[in-house]
Design a protein around this motif. Structure first.
Motif: not given
Length: 168
Positions: A106-108, A115-125, A134-141
């Motif tokens: 979703m970030v890519a 990726y800003e859906l509130p449901q993600w808050e219950r899955i990841y802090t 950050k990992e996703q953004k750096e993987s394309g750098t």
């Protein structure tokens, strides 16, 4: 030979002869549908949603081709990819997704509405989401190594100039 469901979907979604305004409206309404399906899926990320393409379309109140578009989008984030190239209405598919892969994809795709859906808050802090982002953004750098000049010492450690050593 008739077109596969995926070919039909892509023919509509990526129609280069279509009016720009119509395509914008098409994608605008598709992204809203996609968001609603993801909201439901992310409510119970451990639940493995399965069924035929037609059954899933009915479950989420969508047309079959819209569901095909959704399956095309989520396919790379699934634990086991579906046979999207060859599927028909009766093909059994699974929506069992890898949460980390899904978030990063979703970030890519720059899909902030997903990726800003509130449901993600219950899955990841928040920290975990930032780390995945950050990992996703750096993987394309792409980082270029500093180029060694001809007259600089050789990086192999021989003590010779690069041009007289590894630069030959």
């Amino acid at each position: 030979m008739s077109k596969t469901l995926l070919e039909q979907w892509r023919g509509i979604a990526y129609d280069e002869t279509a009016d720009k305004g119509q395509l914008q409206n098409f994608w605008g309404s598709y992204f809203q549908i996609e968001k609603e399906i993801y909201e439901k899926l992310l409510e119970h990320p451990e639940e493995e949603v399965e069924g035929s393409v037609k059954e899933l379309a009915e479950k989420y109140g969508q047309e079959v081709l819209t569901m095909v578009g959704f399956l095309d989008g989520i396919n790379e984030s699934l634990k086991t990819e579906n046979p999207i190239e060859t599927m028909d209405e009766d093909t059994k598919v699974s929506l069992a997704f890898d949460t980390e892969k899904l978030y990063k994809n979703m970030v890519a795709a720059k899909a902030d509405w997903l990726y800003e859906l509130p449901q993600w808050e219950r899955i990841y802090t928040e920290e975990e989401r930032k780390k995945l982002y950050k990992e996703q953004k750096e993987s394309g750098t792409i980082r270029k190594e500093k180029k060694v000049g001809r007259n600089e010492p050789c990086p192999c450690g021989s003590g010779k100039k690069y041009k007289k050593c590894c630069g030959k």
